[in-house]
Scaffold this motif. Structure first.
Motif, PDB file in Angstrom:
ATOM      1  N   ILE A 338      -2.632 -10.314   9.809  1.00 15.96           N
ATOM      2  CA  ILE A 338      -1.582  -9.782  10.674  1.00 15.96           C
ATOM      3  C   ILE A 338      -0.175 -10.020  10.137  1.00 15.96           C
ATOM      4  CG2 ILE A 338      -1.486 -11.900  12.066  1.00 15.96           C
ATOM      5  CD1 ILE A 338      -1.176  -8.291  13.427  1.00 15.96           C
ATOM      6  N   ASP A 339       0.003 -11.047   9.304  1.00 16.46           N
ATOM      7  CA  ASP A 339       1.339 -11.374   8.811  1.00 16.46           C
ATOM      8  C   ASP A 339       1.690 -10.674   7.506  1.00 16.46           C
ATOM      9  OD1 ASP A 339       1.970 -13.203  10.923  1.00 16.46           O
ATOM     10  OD2 ASP A 339       0.628 -14.673   9.987  1.00 16.46           O
ATOM     11  N   SER A 340       0.829  -9.823   7.005  1.00 17.23           N
ATOM     12  CA  SER A 340       1.067  -9.160   5.723  1.00 17.23           C
ATOM     13  C   SER A 340       2.221  -8.161   5.802  1.00 17.23           C
ATOM     14  CB  SER A 340      -0.199  -8.436   5.272  1.00 17.23           C
ATOM     15  OG  SER A 340       0.084  -7.567   4.195  1.00 17.23           O
ATOM     16  N   ALA A 341       3.108  -8.231   4.826  1.00 21.64           N
ATOM     17  CA  ALA A 341       4.222  -7.270   4.767  1.00 21.64           C
ATOM     18  C   ALA A 341       3.718  -5.851   4.508  1.00 21.64           C
ATOM     19  CB  ALA A 341       5.200  -7.686   3.673  1.00 21.64           C
ATOM     20  N   GLY A 342       2.582  -5.730   3.809  1.00 20.48           N
ATOM     21  CA  GLY A 342       2.027  -4.400   3.577  1.00 20.48           C
ATOM     22  C   GLY A 342       1.567  -3.741   4.856  1.00 20.48           C
ATOM     23  N   LEU A 343       0.971  -4.515   5.744  1.00 24.83           N
ATOM     24  CA  LEU A 343       0.559  -4.006   7.061  1.00 24.83           C
ATOM     25  C   LEU A 343       1.771  -3.496   7.824  1.00 24.83           C
ATOM     26  CD1 LEU A 343      -1.917  -4.057   9.252  1.00 24.83           C
ATOM     27  CD2 LEU A 343      -0.661  -6.035  10.130  1.00 24.83           C
ATOM     28  N   HIS A 344       2.847  -4.270   7.809  1.00 24.25           N
ATOM     29  CA  HIS A 344       4.058  -3.904   8.557  1.00 24.25           C
ATOM     30  C   HIS A 344       4.676  -2.628   7.987  1.00 24.25           C
ATOM     31  CE1 HIS A 344       4.380  -8.535   9.325  1.00 24.25           C
ATOM     32  NE2 HIS A 344       3.295  -7.999   9.839  1.00 24.25           N
TER      33      HIS A 344
END
Length: 577
Positions: A338-344
């Motif tokens: 959930i903390d991945s910059a790619g997800l964001h």
């Protein structure tokens, strides 16, 4: 790339007297079928270019006015008399004061126009061939030649023509033809106004060279012929102020949607709404984009001769740009957590595209989880908690589960509406070759596809020791795939890999096959009684230059359509004869 190119052979200078006070007001505009279509396309947020002839003093004025409206102009400038009209509408009715046909195009003018259309069409998503106000401006056969040449280049062609011009364009082959029942009646294609007669005429036009046909019917439900399907399109009737230009607004809105790869029925619904609202206004080709999208929710479409009505009710798009886009629900997940910059970054582009977004990702890293559904407790409970993520004003959940399980429970309504697509990534590292079998990123996308939706896995090839992570580049390429993916058939799953370079945002993903495994492969370095030590080694030998591994290694972005589990033939001796 321009969204829409319009062939408008001879745009008009229009002068209209308005107002009910002494003297009234004088309005000077550019006009003509192609211009009114361009105006509606601009209202809906599309980029538009016009190729046309601009003649004499009036032509110079028209060219300037088009530029003021944000319409790109590729002119063929010539001397002589340009087409124009003067109308008086001070009484509330349109009265013709003067109409000038303009000079016919010379053979040299036609050659220049033809070349300009072919040149600019190569940089457009779709082309509209519109007609001039006067029959004598250019030969009908120009439309046949243009349609045939553009079709040969793979450019979608839409026409709004009638009579001999329509016949010529159909001979060249078109994607969509729009005509009115009045024009069909004048051409003796129909005699009355029955639905059956109009449908039969539409099918003849289809057989003559149109993939799909739209027939407007002056306030009655329009008829759509698409392949073997015949449909009636119903839209609430509006109080009419000026019916002129309604058909141009309708076609422009249809093309606006098609330029974004929206399904034909969605495009027709938008066009029906735009045409219905145009009659409530004095300005030709004008409209309120918010009103158009709201009215579209009240458009219904039914099969002719079928009692089942298919209702087209797209919801208002959150954050939609350029007048709004059709609402689709997407789940954003990954296997990096959930903390991945790619997800964001992936969630941000989906939100910016006007999609309804829910973010639900593993609470901790779940790389290599494939399509595992590990995460549920022994009683079947899956633990999750709400999270606030800076810059993402959408529901976000940290889930104690593998990404495939998250996609699976989303398909059963765990996070609200069932998603139309699962967008998985952006993964930290490439997912290529048959090794995608083990990827949690790809496993989530495949689960989305096998659950009745669609899937997209997005990965950034960062290598072993990246200096930076160019998430924005991968997100930019993913953005260009979203609309075609959502328009594709359920079950479609795509795998996108992007080089870790800032300039990769300008790449065009190349179709790729799956490599036999990948650039590297896990091997057993040591084996003993106590276990096995694994290591990662480079694969030796030549690579297939069509494969995702090779293309990515040489700096290209790759796109591969993949499938989940399927059956194949049994080996000899195990199958029954």
């Amino acid at each position: 790339m321009t969204d829409v190119l319009i062939f408008a052979p001879a745009p008009l200078l229009t002068v209209t007297l308005e107002g009910d006070h002494p003297g009234g007001d004088l309005h000077v505009h550019s006009g003509g079928q192609g211009v009114w279509q361009a105006r509606m396309l601009r209202t809906l947020g599309r980029t538009v270019a016009i190729v046309g002839s601009f003649t004499g003093e009036s032509g110079r004025v028209v060219q300037h006015l088009l530029g003021d409206e944000g319409i790109e102009v590729h002119p063929v400038v010539r001397t002589g008399r340009g087409p124009a009209y003067v109308h008086d509408r001070r009484t509330g009715q349109r009265t013709v004061v003067a109409e000038l046909a303009g000079d016919p195009l010379s053979r040299h003018d036609l050659d220049e126009l033809y070349a300009a259309v072919l040149r600019e069409a190569m940089a457009a998503r779709i082309v509209i061939l519109s007609g001039p106000a006067d029959e004598g401006i250019l030969p009908d056969d120009v439309y046949r030649r243009l349609a045939a040449d553009l079709r040969a280049e793979g450019v979608p062609v839409v026409v709004d023509l009638a009579g001999a011009r329509l016949e010529a364009a159909l001979a060249g082959g078109v994607t969509l033809a729009k005509v009115s029942d009045a024009e069909l009646r004048e051409a003796r294609e129909i005699r009355g106004d029955s639905v059956d007669e109009v449908v039969a005429a539409g099918r003849r036009l289809r057989d003559a060279g149109a993939r799909s046909v739209v027939i407007t019917r002056a306030g009655e439900p329009l008829v759509l012929i698409d392949g073997e399907h015949a449909r009636l399109v119903h839209v609430p009737r509006m109080q009419e102020v000026d019916p002129n230009g309604a058909g141009d607004s309708l076609l422009a809105a249809v093309v606006s949607a098609l330029a974004e790869d929206q399904p034909l029925l969605e495009a027709i619904a938008l066009g029906a709404a735009a045409g219905a609202l145009n009659v409530t206004r004095h300005g030709l080709g004008t409209g309120d984009p918010e009103a158009i999208h709201r009215l579209r929710a009240r458009v219904t479409i039914e099969e002719v001769g079928d009692d089942d009505v298919q209702v087209v009710t797209p919801r208002p798009a959150r954050g939609a740009r350029g007048g709004g886009r059709p609402m689709s629900t997407v789940l954003i997940t990954n296997d990096d957590g959930i903390d991945s910059a790619g997800l964001h970054a992936l969630a941000a582009v989906a939100i910016d595209e006007g999609l309804e977004v829910v973010v639900a990702a593993p609470a901790s890293e779940a790389s290599g989880s494939s399509a595992s559904i590990i995460g549920a407790d022994h009683d079947g409970h899956v633990h999750m908690s709400r999270r606030e993520i800076a810059g993402l004003d959408v529901p976000c959940y940290a889930v104690r589960a593998a990404p495939a399980l998250i996609a699976l429970i989303a398909a059963h309504g765990a996070f609200g509406d069932v998603p139309d697509a699962v967008l998985s990534g952006i993964n930290r590292g490439a997912n290529i070759g048959h090794a995608v079998l083990h990827s949690g990123t790809v496993g989530a996308a495949l689960t989305g596809g096998s659950s009745g939706g669609r899937g997209l896995a997005v990965s950034l090839d960062v290598g072993m020791h990246p200096v930076a992570h160019e998430w924005a580049a991968a997100a930019a390429l993913a953005r260009g795939i979203l609309r075609p993916l959502l328009a594709a058939a359920p079950g479609t799953v795509l795998n996108l890999n992007v080089p870790n370079r800032a300039d990769a945002a300008g790449l065009r993903p190349e179709p790729a096959t799956l490599a036999p495994f990948g650039i590297v492969q896990t091997t057993a370095a040591e084996a003993g009684e106590g276990g096995v030590r694994l290591t990662v080694a480079d694969l030796e030998g030549e690579h297939d230059e069509r494969s995702d591994a090779w293309l990515l290694a040489t700096g290209r972005a790759t796109l591969t359509a993949i499938t989940a589990v399927g059956e194949t033939a049994l080996p000899d001796g195990l199958s029954r004869s």
